[in-house]
Design a protein around this motif. Structure first.
Motif, PDB file in Angstrom:
ATOM      1  N   LYS A 310       0.885  -1.314   0.075  1.00 15.97           N
ATOM      2  CA  LYS A 310       0.032   0.183   0.198  1.00 15.97           C
ATOM      3  C   LYS A 310       0.783   1.101  -0.036  1.00 15.97           C
ATOM      4  N   THR A 311       1.777   1.244   0.523  1.00 19.88           N
ATOM      5  CA  THR A 311       2.881   2.266   0.813  1.00 19.88           C
ATOM      6  C   THR A 311       3.337   2.689  -0.491  1.00 19.88           C
ATOM      7  N   ASP A 314       1.021   3.832  -2.880  1.00 25.32           N
ATOM      8  CA  ASP A 314       0.613   5.598  -2.719  1.00 25.32           C
ATOM      9  C   ASP A 314       1.624   6.142  -3.040  1.00 25.32           C
ATOM     10  N   VAL A 417       1.051  12.791   0.275  1.00 30.29           N
ATOM     11  CA  VAL A 417       1.067  11.362  -0.055  1.00 30.29           C
ATOM     12  C   VAL A 417       2.516  10.824  -0.331  1.00 30.29           C
ATOM     13  N   SER A 423      -2.140   9.006   2.690  1.00 30.09           N
ATOM     14  CA  SER A 423      -2.190   7.725   1.815  1.00 30.09           C
ATOM     15  C   SER A 423      -3.387   8.440   0.619  1.00 30.09           C
ATOM     16  N   ARG A 449      -3.054   6.041   8.066  1.00 26.19           N
ATOM     17  CA  ARG A 449      -2.907   7.382   7.587  1.00 26.19           C
ATOM     18  C   ARG A 449      -3.969   7.948   7.166  1.00 26.19           C
ATOM     19  N   GLY A 451      -6.551   9.944   4.366  1.00 27.36           N
ATOM     20  CA  GLY A 451      -6.375   9.647   2.981  1.00 27.36           C
ATOM     21  C   GLY A 451      -6.893  10.879   2.184  1.00 27.36           C
ATOM     22  N   ASP A 485      -9.187  -0.540  -1.294  1.00 30.30           N
ATOM     23  CA  ASP A 485      -8.728   0.831  -1.947  1.00 30.30           C
ATOM     24  C   ASP A 485      -8.883   1.075  -3.479  1.00 30.30           C
TER      25      ASP A 485
END
Length: 503
Positions: A310-311, A314, A417, A423, A449, A451, A485
């Motif tokens: 996910k990081t 992002d 981000v 995020s 985090r 969004g 997501d």
């Protein structure tokens, strides 16, 4: 204490709906012969049009040929044809063009998975062919095909949803006053999109539900022989599709079990409300132990490969977004600068993960002295909870109103981000004064985090009540996944285009 009326026979249409529900949930029920009542199926309604298959194949072949030819690869045309055939084979084998009702998985995630399999197969073919094509050129040439496939998948999903859209299931709620209130309030919520409509209730005990629902009967505090007849009479009277039981102190154990037997024997579908709330079904695993049904609940994702991915997504998404939107960002910055006096960007202190403050960037949409005028406008506040919102805020500039409606004013948060403060998807980042007023439940929003977009934005934004906004954010905090997501990013495009709740 049941209704003094005879149970009328179910209609043919209601028998169809009940049979479909029972097949879906595999609920135990009495054996019934439904061979003479087969549901009509519109096969042509969800068959993938040949034009879509051809478009995806050409979307892979034509760009591949153009890129390979431009790079002066010796077998450009055969390689492009092979790529189109392999891509069509991958999509077919993985069931992307199979007929059936719309699936719930995110289309972009499906296409990405297919593309990775496709690249792996091409790597095998490349090695077998003796490295005849430059691998970098092959990867670049295959990328546009994935974009075309994602667009086609989105169109198919919209078409399938429109084809399979069904009326809301008619629900009879059985429970005490608090249970009926809980179910009715949740299913009537603006954020509820599951297609359940509560049409009547059977009350348990002496308390009256506050919700204005027809009460078709009442079950006594102690189990009685007429429990089943009372429930079935109400179900038949209102032609419901589903009996939803909210267990409580007066309706549990053997009494609930016997009621379930009677409801199923009466030809009705049954659903029992769980005490677990705000937990996605994917996190729950049922198990039978010593005659008991145990629900194992998986913990929320806080670390591991999926959070690391996910990081990465992002940061890479923020970079791609800033590069692709650079002309728009420059145009908006120039428009803000020339339309009113003041800086282009508005910087605010917000609280992020673990309550850490950070500076959030937005395009300025208000006049320079907006903060100093906030106190005099407090009486006009329309925001829910600690939020300050005014639908026709006089401090908003002309260009700012347009930016807010389209959410373009939020795009500079891509820099946040990129820095790791935010995020792409997550809860709304609160102001310091908002975070200071959080209780223990609301403070859980700060476990991840914040969004750029999230459930609150695709479900109504400023039109939501404070309680609805908090509930949506808490659901995301506990149940997020990469598929979620992807789905929320796709829904954000629709929400931004619609513009409802943005002011």
């Amino acid at each position: 204490m049941g209704l003094r009326r005879h149970s009328r026979p179910r209609s043919t249409a209601s028998r169809y709906r009940t049979a479909a529900l029972e097949q879906l949930w595999r609920a135990p029920t009495a054996q019934r012969d439904l061979t003479d009542h087969a549901l009509p199926v519109r096969r042509d309604a969800h068959r993938t049009p040949p034009l879509v298959v051809l478009t995806e194949a050409m979307g892979m072949a034509v760009p591949a040929w153009a890129v390979l030819a431009a790079r002066e690869q010796p077998v450009a045309l055969p390689t492009a044809v092979l790529a189109a055939l392999v891509w069509a084979g991958v999509r077919t084998v993985r069931g992307r063009w199979a007929s059936g009702p719309p699936r719930t998985a995110a289309g972009a995630a499906e296409v990405l998975g297919d593309w990775l399999v496709f690249v792996g197969l091409l790597a095998v073919a490349w090695a077998a062919a003796g490295h005849a094509v430059d691998p970098t050129a092959a990867l670049v040439s295959a990328a546009p095909g994935a974009v075309v496939a994602a667009a086609m998948t989105s169109l198919l999903r919209r078409r399938a949803r429109a084809t399979h859209r069904r009326p809301a299931l008619r629900v009879l709620v059985v429970g005490d006053a608090s249970g009926v209130e809980t179910v009715t309030r949740a299913l009537d919520s603006r954020t509820q999109r599951e297609g359940y409509a509560v049409v009547a209730a059977v009350s348990v005990g002496a308390a009256e539900p506050e919700h204005e629902l027809p009460v078709t009967g009442r079950l006594g505090a102690d189990g009685a022989d007429d429990d089943v007849s009372t429930v079935l009479s109400g179900a038949y009277a209102y032609d419901v599709d589903l009996v939803l039981v909210a267990p409580g102190p007066l309706l549990s154990g053997d009494r609930l079990r016997r009621l379930g037997w009677g409801v199923h024997d009466g030809g009705m579908a049954l659903c029992v409300l769980s005490a677990l709330t705000g937990i996605a079904a994917a996190r729950v695993r049922p198990e039978s132990v010593a005659g008991m049904t145990l629900l194992h609940v998986a913990p929320p994702l806080r670390r591991g490969p999926e959070t690391a991915l996910k990081t990465v997504l992002d940061r890479s998404g923020a970079v791609c977004g800033l590069l692709l939107l650079a002309p728009l960002l420059l145009a908006v910055a120039l428009g803000v600068r020339l339309s009113s006096r003041g800086p282009v960007f508005h910087r605010q202190i917000r609280h992020g993960r673990h309550d850490r403050p950070f500076t959030m960037w937005k395009f300025r949409t208000m006049v320079v002295d907006a903060e100093s005028r906030k106190a005099e406008l407090t009486v006009f506040n329309e925001g829910a909870g600690p939020l300050f919102k005014i639908r026709r805020d006089p401090r908003v500039t002309a260009i700012g109103r347009m930016l807010r409606r389209t959410s373009i004013d939020e795009l500079p948060q891509l820099f946040n981000v990129l820095r790791g403060d935010m995020s792409l998807v997550g809860p709304r980042p609160p102001l310091p004064e908002e975070a200071a007023d959080y209780d223990d439940r609301e403070r859980r929003r700060l476990a991840v985090r914040p969004g750029l977009t999230g459930l609150w934005q695709v479900s109504g934004r400023s039109d939501l009540s404070w309680k609805e906004s908090v509930s949506l954010d808490l659901w995301y905090v506990d149940n997020w996944s990469l598929a979620t997501d992807m789905n929320l990013l796709a829904r954000t495009v629709r929400a931004v285009t619609d513009g409802r709740g943005a002011y």
